[in-house]
Design a protein around this motif. Structure first.
Motif, PDB file in Angstrom:
ATOM      1  N   MET A   1       0.729  -1.275   0.084  1.00 12.82           N
ATOM      2  CA  MET A   1       0.275  -0.058   0.055  1.00 12.82           C
ATOM      3  C   MET A   1       0.964   1.130  -0.051  1.00 12.82           C
ATOM      4  SD  MET A   1      -3.044   1.541   0.043  1.00 12.82           S
ATOM      5  CE  MET A   1      -3.264   3.131   0.383  1.00 12.82           C
ATOM      6  N   LEU A   2       1.996   1.219   0.562  1.00 10.71           N
ATOM      7  CA  LEU A   2       2.942   2.394   0.639  1.00 10.71           C
ATOM      8  C   LEU A   2       3.469   2.616  -0.535  1.00 10.71           C
ATOM      9  CD1 LEU A   2       4.609   1.652   4.115  1.00 10.71           C
ATOM     10  CD2 LEU A   2       2.744   3.357   3.753  1.00 10.71           C
ATOM     11  N   LEU A   3       3.319   1.820  -1.556  1.00  8.96           N
ATOM     12  CA  LEU A   3       3.947   1.976  -2.817  1.00  8.96           C
ATOM     13  C   LEU A   3       2.980   2.828  -3.745  1.00  8.96           C
ATOM     14  CD1 LEU A   3       5.560  -1.484  -3.375  1.00  8.96           C
ATOM     15  CD2 LEU A   3       6.735   0.551  -2.752  1.00  8.96           C
ATOM     16  N   TYR A   4       1.842   2.841  -3.452  1.00  6.22           N
ATOM     17  CA  TYR A   4       0.700   3.249  -4.282  1.00  6.22           C
ATOM     18  C   TYR A   4       0.107   4.737  -3.990  1.00  6.22           C
ATOM     19  CZ  TYR A   4      -3.796   3.492  -6.844  1.00  6.22           C
ATOM     20  OH  TYR A   4      -5.048   3.902  -7.394  1.00  6.22           O
ATOM     21  N   LYS A   5       0.056   5.584  -4.824  1.00  7.30           N
ATOM     22  CA  LYS A   5      -0.346   6.926  -4.484  1.00  7.30           C
ATOM     23  C   LYS A   5      -1.562   7.196  -4.991  1.00  7.30           C
ATOM     24  CE  LYS A   5       4.038   9.075  -4.486  1.00  7.30           C
ATOM     25  NZ  LYS A   5       5.247   9.953  -5.052  1.00  7.30           N
ATOM     26  N   PRO A   6      -2.841   6.915  -4.063  1.00  8.26           N
ATOM     27  CA  PRO A   6      -4.156   6.960  -4.480  1.00  8.26           C
ATOM     28  C   PRO A   6      -4.882   8.514  -4.618  1.00  8.26           C
ATOM     29  CG  PRO A   6      -4.251   6.284  -2.117  1.00  8.26           C
ATOM     30  CD  PRO A   6      -2.717   6.607  -2.648  1.00  8.26           C
ATOM     31  N   SER A   7      -5.666   8.567  -5.269  1.00  3.98           N
ATOM     32  CA  SER A   7      -6.631   9.790  -5.325  1.00  3.98           C
ATOM     33  C   SER A   7      -7.227   9.753  -3.951  1.00  3.98           C
ATOM     34  CB  SER A   7      -7.442   9.659  -6.384  1.00  3.98           C
ATOM     35  OG  SER A   7      -8.489   8.643  -5.953  1.00  3.98           O
ATOM     36  N   GLU A   8      -7.619  10.973  -3.727  1.00  7.59           N
ATOM     37  CA  GLU A   8      -8.364  11.275  -2.360  1.00  7.59           C
ATOM     38  C   GLU A   8      -9.540  10.197  -2.167  1.00  7.59           C
ATOM     39  OE1 GLU A   8     -10.773  15.003  -0.485  1.00  7.59           O
ATOM     40  OE2 GLU A   8      -9.491  15.281  -2.058  1.00  7.59           O
TER      41      GLU A   8
ATOM     42  N   TRP B   1     -19.858  -1.887  -5.427  1.00  7.27           N
ATOM     43  CA  TRP B   1     -18.302  -2.866  -4.955  1.00  7.27           C
ATOM     44  C   TRP B   1     -17.566  -2.788  -5.915  1.00  7.27           C
ATOM     45  CZ3 TRP B   1     -22.117  -7.731  -4.604  1.00  7.27           C
ATOM     46  CH2 TRP B   1     -23.232  -7.659  -3.412  1.00  7.27           C
ATOM     47  N   VAL B   2     -17.702  -2.787  -7.343  1.00  8.72           N
ATOM     48  CA  VAL B   2     -16.488  -2.462  -8.133  1.00  8.72           C
ATOM     49  C   VAL B   2     -15.850  -1.284  -8.018  1.00  8.72           C
ATOM     50  CG1 VAL B   2     -15.952  -2.068 -10.585  1.00  8.72           C
ATOM     51  CG2 VAL B   2     -17.800  -3.917 -10.096  1.00  8.72           C
ATOM     52  N   ARG B   3     -16.347   0.091  -7.767  1.00 10.48           N
ATOM     53  CA  ARG B   3     -15.802   1.384  -7.568  1.00 10.48           C
ATOM     54  C   ARG B   3     -15.173   1.222  -6.179  1.00 10.48           C
ATOM     55  NH1 ARG B   3     -12.825   4.133  -7.640  1.00 10.48           N
ATOM     56  NH2 ARG B   3     -12.904   6.424  -7.797  1.00 10.48           N
ATOM     57  N   HIS B   4     -15.817   0.743  -5.152  1.00 12.08           N
ATOM     58  CA  HIS B   4     -15.292   1.035  -3.784  1.00 12.08           C
ATOM     59  C   HIS B   4     -14.176  -0.248  -3.367  1.00 12.08           C
ATOM     60  CE1 HIS B   4     -18.437   3.797  -2.282  1.00 12.08           C
ATOM     61  NE2 HIS B   4     -18.064   4.199  -3.485  1.00 12.08           N
ATOM     62  N   VAL B   5     -14.321  -1.290  -4.102  1.00 11.80           N
ATOM     63  CA  VAL B   5     -13.383  -2.385  -3.359  1.00 11.80           C
ATOM     64  C   VAL B   5     -12.565  -2.892  -4.590  1.00 11.80           C
ATOM     65  CG1 VAL B   5     -13.463  -4.488  -2.422  1.00 11.80           C
ATOM     66  CG2 VAL B   5     -14.988  -2.927  -1.738  1.00 11.80           C
ATOM     67  N   VAL B   6     -13.090  -3.425  -5.662  1.00  8.37           N
ATOM     68  CA  VAL B   6     -12.454  -4.127  -6.654  1.00  8.37           C
ATOM     69  C   VAL B   6     -11.435  -3.238  -7.313  1.00  8.37           C
ATOM     70  CG1 VAL B   6     -12.828  -5.246  -8.862  1.00  8.37           C
ATOM     71  CG2 VAL B   6     -14.324  -5.960  -7.102  1.00  8.37           C
ATOM     72  N   THR B   7     -11.834  -2.004  -7.970  1.00  8.44           N
ATOM     73  CA  THR B   7     -10.937  -1.240  -8.370  1.00  8.44           C
ATOM     74  C   THR B   7      -9.814  -0.942  -7.729  1.00  8.44           C
ATOM     75  OG1 THR B   7     -12.687  -0.358  -9.941  1.00  8.44           O
ATOM     76  CG2 THR B   7     -10.711   0.985  -9.722  1.00  8.44           C
ATOM     77  N   PRO B   8      -9.877  -0.349  -6.254  1.00  7.44           N
ATOM     78  CA  PRO B   8      -8.960   0.162  -5.743  1.00  7.44           C
ATOM     79  C   PRO B   8      -7.806  -1.160  -5.287  1.00  7.44           C
ATOM     80  CG  PRO B   8     -10.807   1.023  -4.679  1.00  7.44           C
ATOM     81  CD  PRO B   8     -11.403   0.167  -5.590  1.00  7.44           C
ATOM     82  N   VAL B   9      -8.289  -2.147  -4.844  1.00  8.84           N
ATOM     83  CA  VAL B   9      -7.443  -3.468  -4.672  1.00  8.84           C
ATOM     84  C   VAL B   9      -6.803  -3.713  -5.895  1.00  8.84           C
ATOM     85  CG1 VAL B   9      -7.338  -5.850  -4.150  1.00  8.84           C
ATOM     86  CG2 VAL B   9      -8.852  -4.354  -2.582  1.00  8.84           C
ATOM     87  N   ARG B  10      -7.431  -3.847  -7.075  1.00 11.46           N
ATOM     88  CA  ARG B  10      -6.773  -4.239  -8.277  1.00 11.46           C
ATOM     89  C   ARG B  10      -5.481  -3.061  -8.543  1.00 11.46           C
ATOM     90  NH1 ARG B  10     -10.860  -5.182 -12.487  1.00 11.46           N
ATOM     91  NH2 ARG B  10     -11.173  -2.733 -12.005  1.00 11.46           N
ATOM     92  N   SER B  11      -6.060  -1.859  -8.364  1.00 14.85           N
ATOM     93  CA  SER B  11      -5.103  -0.849  -8.498  1.00 14.85           C
ATOM     94  C   SER B  11      -3.792  -0.839  -7.818  1.00 14.85           C
ATOM     95  CB  SER B  11      -5.762   0.449  -8.472  1.00 14.85           C
ATOM     96  OG  SER B  11      -6.625   0.802  -9.196  1.00 14.85           O
ATOM     97  N   VAL B  12      -3.811  -1.131  -6.406  1.00 16.61           N
ATOM     98  CA  VAL B  12      -2.707  -1.247  -5.365  1.00 16.61           C
ATOM     99  C   VAL B  12      -1.704  -2.515  -5.705  1.00 16.61           C
ATOM    100  CG1 VAL B  12      -2.208  -1.966  -3.049  1.00 16.61           C
ATOM    101  CG2 VAL B  12      -3.973  -0.149  -3.607  1.00 16.61           C
ATOM    102  N   ILE B  13      -2.494  -3.792  -6.109  1.00 14.47           N
ATOM    103  CA  ILE B  13      -1.756  -4.870  -6.504  1.00 14.47           C
ATOM    104  C   ILE B  13      -0.830  -4.766  -7.615  1.00 14.47           C
ATOM    105  CG2 ILE B  13      -1.854  -7.182  -6.782  1.00 14.47           C
ATOM    106  CD1 ILE B  13      -4.115  -7.462  -4.712  1.00 14.47           C
ATOM    107  N   ASN B  14      -1.681  -4.198  -8.750  1.00 14.60           N
ATOM    108  CA  ASN B  14      -1.043  -3.941 -10.099  1.00 14.60           C
ATOM    109  C   ASN B  14       0.062  -2.940 -10.051  1.00 14.60           C
ATOM    110  OD1 ASN B  14      -2.428  -6.340 -10.978  1.00 14.60           O
ATOM    111  ND2 ASN B  14      -4.101  -5.088 -11.840  1.00 14.60           N
TER     112      ASN B  14
END
Length: 301
Positions: free
Chosen positions: A1-8, A50-63
Protein backbone atom coordinates in the motif's frame (compact mmCIF):
# COMPACT_ATOMS: atom_id res chain seq x y z
CA UNK A 1 0.00 0.00 0.00
CA UNK A 2 2.87 2.39 0.78
CA UNK A 3 4.02 2.03 -2.83
CA UNK A 4 0.69 3.32 -4.18
CA UNK A 5 -0.38 6.96 -4.31
CA UNK A 6 -4.18 6.91 -4.45
CA UNK A 7 -6.52 9.74 -5.34
CA UNK A 8 -8.43 11.33 -2.48
CA UNK A 9 -11.49 9.24 -3.30
CA UNK A 10 -9.54 5.96 -3.58
CA UNK A 11 -7.77 6.69 -0.31
CA UNK A 12 -11.17 6.82 1.39
CA UNK A 13 -12.20 3.53 -0.20
CA UNK A 14 -8.97 1.82 0.87
CA UNK A 15 -9.37 2.55 4.60
CA UNK A 16 -12.07 -0.09 5.31
CA UNK A 17 -10.33 -2.53 2.95
CA UNK A 18 -7.06 -2.23 4.88
CA UNK A 19 -8.92 -2.52 8.17
CA UNK A 20 -10.42 -5.79 6.99
CA UNK A 21 -7.40 -7.32 5.25
CA UNK A 22 -4.85 -6.08 7.75
CA UNK A 23 -1.37 -7.36 6.98
CA UNK A 24 -2.52 -10.21 4.72
CA UNK A 25 0.10 -11.15 2.16
CA UNK A 26 -0.69 -10.12 -1.41
CA UNK A 27 -0.22 -13.74 -2.51
CA UNK A 28 -3.18 -14.68 -0.29
CA UNK A 29 -5.53 -12.08 -1.77
CA UNK A 30 -7.54 -13.91 -4.41
CA UNK A 31 -10.05 -12.49 -6.90
CA UNK A 32 -12.81 -14.45 -5.14
CA UNK A 33 -11.88 -12.90 -1.79
CA UNK A 34 -11.97 -9.38 -3.25
CA UNK A 35 -15.33 -9.92 -4.94
CA UNK A 36 -16.84 -11.24 -1.70
CA UNK A 37 -15.34 -8.33 0.22
CA UNK A 38 -17.63 -5.94 -1.64
CA UNK A 39 -20.77 -7.50 -0.20
CA UNK A 40 -19.19 -7.84 3.23
CA UNK A 41 -18.20 -4.17 3.49
CA UNK A 42 -21.22 -2.70 1.67
CA UNK A 43 -24.16 -5.13 2.05
CA UNK A 44 -26.75 -2.50 1.06
CA UNK A 45 -24.85 -1.24 -1.98
CA UNK A 46 -25.11 -2.22 -5.64
CA UNK A 47 -22.59 -4.36 -7.47
CA UNK A 48 -21.46 -1.21 -9.32
CA UNK A 49 -20.54 0.29 -5.95
CA UNK A 50 -18.64 -2.87 -5.02
CA UNK A 51 -16.58 -2.48 -8.18
CA UNK A 52 -15.83 1.19 -7.56
CA UNK A 53 -15.21 0.98 -3.80
CA UNK A 54 -13.48 -2.40 -3.52
CA UNK A 55 -12.51 -4.17 -6.74
CA UNK A 56 -10.92 -1.21 -8.50
CA UNK A 57 -8.86 0.10 -5.53
CA UNK A 58 -7.54 -3.37 -4.63
CA UNK A 59 -6.67 -4.13 -8.23
CA UNK A 60 -4.91 -0.76 -8.59
CA UNK A 61 -2.77 -1.28 -5.48
CA UNK A 62 -1.71 -4.82 -6.37
CA UNK A 63 -1.04 -4.12 -10.05
CA UNK A 64 0.95 -1.02 -9.14
CA UNK A 65 3.14 -3.21 -6.93
CA UNK A 66 3.45 -5.66 -9.83
CA UNK A 67 4.61 -2.85 -12.13
CA UNK A 68 7.35 -2.12 -9.60
CA UNK A 69 8.43 -5.78 -9.60
CA UNK A 70 7.18 -6.75 -6.14
CA UNK A 71 4.41 -9.27 -6.83
CA UNK A 72 2.30 -11.01 -9.43
CA UNK A 73 -0.56 -9.07 -11.05
CA UNK A 74 -4.20 -9.75 -10.22
CA UNK A 75 -7.20 -10.01 -12.53
CA UNK A 76 -10.62 -9.60 -10.97
CA UNK A 77 -13.68 -10.00 -13.14
CA UNK A 78 -16.69 -7.77 -12.62
CA UNK A 79 -20.08 -8.89 -11.42
CA UNK A 80 -22.48 -10.47 -13.88
CA UNK A 81 -25.90 -9.13 -14.80
CA UNK A 82 -27.45 -11.97 -12.79
CA UNK A 83 -25.41 -10.98 -9.72
CA UNK A 84 -26.42 -7.34 -10.17
CA UNK A 85 -30.11 -8.19 -10.42
CA UNK A 86 -29.91 -10.54 -7.41
CA UNK A 87 -28.25 -7.85 -5.28
CA UNK A 88 -30.85 -5.27 -6.38
CA UNK A 89 -33.62 -7.63 -5.31
CA UNK A 90 -31.90 -8.30 -2.00
CA UNK A 91 -31.51 -4.61 -1.13
CA UNK A 92 -34.89 -3.63 -2.57
CA UNK A 93 -33.54 -0.98 -4.94
CA UNK A 94 -32.72 -0.98 -8.62
CA UNK A 95 -29.26 0.06 -9.75
CA UNK A 96 -28.44 1.72 -13.07
CA UNK A 97 -31.65 3.70 -12.99
CA UNK A 98 -32.21 5.51 -16.27
CA UNK A 99 -31.10 9.13 -15.99
CA UNK A 100 -33.23 12.04 -17.16
CA UNK A 101 -30.83 14.40 -18.95
CA UNK A 102 -31.00 18.16 -18.61
CA UNK A 103 -32.57 20.32 -21.29
CA UNK A 104 -32.97 23.97 -22.19
CA UNK A 105 -36.55 23.83 -20.92
CA UNK A 106 -35.44 22.45 -17.56
CA UNK A 107 -32.61 24.99 -17.32
CA UNK A 108 -34.82 27.98 -18.09
CA UNK A 109 -37.32 26.98 -15.39
CA UNK A 110 -34.54 26.22 -12.90
CA UNK A 111 -32.93 29.63 -13.42
CA UNK A 112 -36.20 31.41 -12.62
CA UNK A 113 -35.95 30.24 -9.00
CA UNK A 114 -32.25 29.47 -8.44
CA UNK A 115 -29.80 31.69 -6.55
CA UNK A 116 -27.42 33.52 -8.84
CA UNK A 117 -24.45 31.16 -8.33
CA UNK A 118 -26.59 28.05 -8.80
CA UNK A 119 -28.15 29.46 -11.97
CA UNK A 120 -24.73 30.22 -13.44
CA UNK A 121 -23.37 26.82 -12.40
CA UNK A 122 -26.24 24.92 -14.06
CA UNK A 123 -25.89 26.94 -17.25
CA UNK A 124 -22.13 26.42 -17.35
CA UNK A 125 -22.31 22.63 -16.93
CA UNK A 126 -25.10 22.26 -19.48
CA UNK A 127 -23.33 24.37 -22.10
CA UNK A 128 -19.84 22.90 -21.66
CA UNK A 129 -20.36 19.32 -20.42
CA UNK A 130 -18.18 20.06 -17.38
CA UNK A 131 -18.50 17.88 -14.30
CA UNK A 132 -19.55 19.44 -10.99
CA UNK A 133 -16.11 18.75 -9.49
CA UNK A 134 -14.46 20.61 -12.36
CA UNK A 135 -16.83 23.56 -12.22
CA UNK A 136 -16.52 24.20 -8.47
CA UNK A 137 -12.71 24.01 -8.68
CA UNK A 138 -12.44 26.84 -11.20
CA UNK A 139 -10.53 29.99 -10.23
CA UNK A 140 -11.56 33.27 -11.91
CA UNK A 141 -7.99 34.28 -12.73
CA UNK A 142 -6.62 30.87 -13.71
CA UNK A 143 -9.60 29.45 -15.58
CA UNK A 144 -11.31 32.38 -17.28
CA UNK A 145 -10.24 34.50 -20.24
CA UNK A 146 -13.55 36.15 -20.88
CA UNK A 147 -12.09 38.87 -23.08
CA UNK A 148 -11.22 36.01 -25.48
CA UNK A 149 -14.48 34.07 -24.91
CA UNK A 150 -12.46 31.22 -23.39
CA UNK A 151 -12.72 29.10 -20.26
CA UNK A 152 -10.48 26.35 -18.94
CA UNK A 153 -12.10 23.09 -17.84
CA UNK A 154 -9.87 21.69 -15.05
CA UNK A 155 -8.23 18.30 -15.46
CA UNK A 156 -10.29 15.20 -14.61
CA UNK A 157 -10.67 11.52 -15.56
CA UNK A 158 -7.32 11.34 -17.34
CA UNK A 159 -7.76 14.62 -19.22
CA UNK A 160 -5.46 17.62 -18.80
CA UNK A 161 -6.78 21.16 -18.41
CA UNK A 162 -8.74 22.09 -21.55
CA UNK A 163 -9.27 25.59 -22.90
CA UNK A 164 -12.46 25.91 -24.94
CA UNK A 165 -14.20 28.80 -26.66
CA UNK A 166 -17.70 29.48 -25.30
CA UNK A 167 -20.62 31.50 -26.69
CA UNK A 168 -21.24 35.10 -25.74
CA UNK A 169 -24.27 34.19 -23.63
CA UNK A 170 -22.10 32.14 -21.29
CA UNK A 171 -19.39 34.81 -21.24
CA UNK A 172 -22.01 37.33 -20.16
CA UNK A 173 -23.24 35.03 -17.39
CA UNK A 174 -19.76 34.37 -16.02
CA UNK A 175 -18.75 38.03 -16.26
CA UNK A 176 -21.74 39.01 -14.14
CA UNK A 177 -20.59 36.92 -11.17
CA UNK A 178 -18.79 38.80 -8.37
CA UNK A 179 -15.45 37.51 -7.14
CA UNK A 180 -16.47 34.84 -4.67
CA UNK A 181 -14.91 33.03 -1.73
CA UNK A 182 -16.39 29.74 -0.49
CA UNK A 183 -17.91 29.92 2.96
CA UNK A 184 -15.32 29.20 5.63
CA UNK A 185 -12.35 29.86 3.37
CA UNK A 186 -9.79 32.56 4.16
CA UNK A 187 -10.20 35.56 1.87
CA UNK A 188 -6.96 35.08 0.01
CA UNK A 189 -6.33 35.25 -3.72
CA UNK A 190 -5.81 31.49 -4.02
CA UNK A 191 -9.18 30.76 -2.42
CA UNK A 192 -11.28 32.58 -5.00
CA UNK A 193 -13.68 30.34 -6.94
CA UNK A 194 -15.71 31.20 -10.02
CA UNK A 195 -18.95 29.93 -8.51
CA UNK A 196 -18.00 30.38 -4.84
CA UNK A 197 -18.62 26.81 -3.69
CA UNK A 198 -16.25 24.94 -1.41
CA UNK A 199 -16.78 21.50 -2.95
CA UNK A 200 -19.13 19.45 -5.09
CA UNK A 201 -21.66 19.03 -2.27
CA UNK A 202 -21.98 22.71 -1.40
CA UNK A 203 -24.59 23.65 -4.04
CA UNK A 204 -26.90 20.74 -3.20
CA UNK A 205 -29.33 22.44 -0.80
CA UNK A 206 -29.91 25.50 -2.97
CA UNK A 207 -30.15 23.32 -6.07
CA UNK A 208 -32.88 21.15 -4.56
CA UNK A 209 -34.83 24.17 -3.30
CA UNK A 210 -34.77 25.80 -6.75
CA UNK A 211 -36.09 22.61 -8.36
CA UNK A 212 -38.93 22.43 -5.83
CA UNK A 213 -39.89 26.08 -6.31
CA UNK A 214 -39.81 25.67 -10.10
CA UNK A 215 -41.93 22.51 -9.97
CA UNK A 216 -39.40 20.55 -12.01
CA UNK A 217 -37.65 17.22 -11.56
CA UNK A 218 -34.75 17.28 -9.11
CA UNK A 219 -32.00 16.39 -11.54
CA UNK A 220 -28.57 15.57 -10.06
CA UNK A 221 -25.69 17.80 -11.15
CA UNK A 222 -24.29 15.20 -13.55
CA UNK A 223 -27.65 14.53 -15.21
CA UNK A 224 -28.49 18.21 -15.59
CA UNK A 225 -25.04 19.12 -16.87
CA UNK A 226 -22.90 16.50 -18.58
CA UNK A 227 -25.76 14.19 -19.55
CA UNK A 228 -27.77 17.20 -20.68
CA UNK A 229 -24.90 18.39 -22.86
CA UNK A 230 -24.43 14.97 -24.47
CA UNK A 231 -28.16 14.60 -25.11
CA UNK A 232 -28.60 18.11 -26.48
CA UNK A 233 -25.69 17.84 -28.88
CA UNK A 234 -26.06 14.26 -30.10
CA UNK A 235 -29.79 13.59 -30.00
CA UNK A 236 -31.71 16.85 -30.05
CA UNK A 237 -29.43 18.94 -32.27
CA UNK A 238 -27.73 16.15 -34.23
CA UNK A 239 -24.18 17.49 -33.86
CA UNK A 240 -21.60 14.97 -35.04
CA UNK A 241 -20.18 13.02 -32.13
CA UNK A 242 -16.57 13.92 -32.97
CA UNK A 243 -17.27 17.61 -32.45
CA UNK A 244 -19.42 17.04 -29.37
CA UNK A 245 -16.87 14.65 -27.87
CA UNK A 246 -13.94 17.00 -28.38
CA UNK A 247 -15.75 20.03 -26.96
CA UNK A 248 -17.20 18.10 -24.02
CA UNK A 249 -14.01 16.24 -23.15
CA UNK A 250 -14.77 12.67 -24.20
CA UNK A 251 -11.74 10.90 -25.66
CA UNK A 252 -13.94 7.85 -26.31
CA UNK A 253 -16.95 9.02 -28.31
CA UNK A 254 -18.47 5.54 -28.11
CA UNK A 255 -18.65 5.99 -24.32
CA UNK A 256 -20.42 9.31 -24.84
CA UNK A 257 -22.89 7.65 -27.21
CA UNK A 258 -23.55 4.66 -24.91
CA UNK A 259 -23.75 6.49 -21.59
CA UNK A 260 -24.57 10.12 -22.22
CA UNK A 261 -27.34 9.86 -24.80
CA UNK A 262 -30.87 8.70 -24.02
CA UNK A 263 -33.97 7.75 -25.97
CA UNK A 264 -36.55 10.54 -26.05
CA UNK A 265 -40.08 10.57 -27.49
CA UNK A 266 -39.42 7.06 -28.73
CA UNK A 267 -42.91 6.20 -29.98
CA UNK A 268 -43.43 9.57 -31.67
CA UNK A 269 -40.11 9.33 -33.52
CA UNK A 270 -40.78 5.76 -34.67
CA UNK A 271 -44.31 6.63 -35.81
CA UNK A 272 -43.06 9.66 -37.77
CA UNK A 273 -40.31 7.58 -39.40
CA UNK A 274 -42.78 4.86 -40.35
CA UNK A 275 -45.13 7.37 -41.94
CA UNK A 276 -42.29 9.06 -43.83
CA UNK A 277 -41.34 5.68 -45.26
CA UNK A 278 -44.95 4.91 -46.14
CA UNK A 279 -45.50 8.23 -47.90
CA UNK A 280 -42.29 7.80 -49.90
CA UNK A 281 -43.32 4.27 -50.93
CA UNK A 282 -46.80 5.45 -51.92
CA UNK A 283 -45.22 8.16 -54.06
CA UNK A 284 -42.90 5.70 -55.79
CA UNK A 285 -45.51 2.98 -56.41
CA UNK A 286 -48.54 5.21 -56.94
CA UNK A 287 -50.37 2.92 -54.52
CA UNK A 288 -51.87 3.66 -51.12
CA UNK A 289 -51.87 1.55 -48.01
CA UNK A 290 -55.64 1.16 -48.17
CA UNK A 291 -56.05 1.36 -51.95
CA UNK A 292 -59.36 0.56 -53.60
CA UNK A 293 -58.00 -2.36 -55.65
CA UNK A 294 -56.85 -4.25 -52.57
CA UNK A 295 -60.21 -3.67 -50.89
CA UNK A 296 -62.19 -5.03 -53.87
CA UNK A 297 -60.01 -8.16 -54.09
CA UNK A 298 -60.56 -8.75 -50.39
CA UNK A 299 -64.35 -8.41 -50.82
CA UNK A 300 -64.41 -10.87 -53.77
CA UNK A 301 -62.35 -13.38 -51.79
Amino acid sequence: MLLYKPSEADAGYLVPILTKLGSMAVADITPKLVRELGEELYPEASTDTWVRHVVTPVRSVINNAHDLGHCAPIRIKGYSKEERVAQDLKRGRKSRVKKTPGSWEWLLKFRQHAPRRHAALAMFMFMTGARISQAVAMHPDRHLRLDQNMVCIPAAKGHDDRWITVPQELVRELASLPRLYPRGFDRTQDNLRVFGFADRSSPRKGWAKACKLAGIDLLPFHAAGRHGFGQEMNVRQGIDEKAAGEFGGWSDTSLMRRTYTHAEQTAEKIHEAQLRGLRAAEERTKLTLFNAGASKKKERA
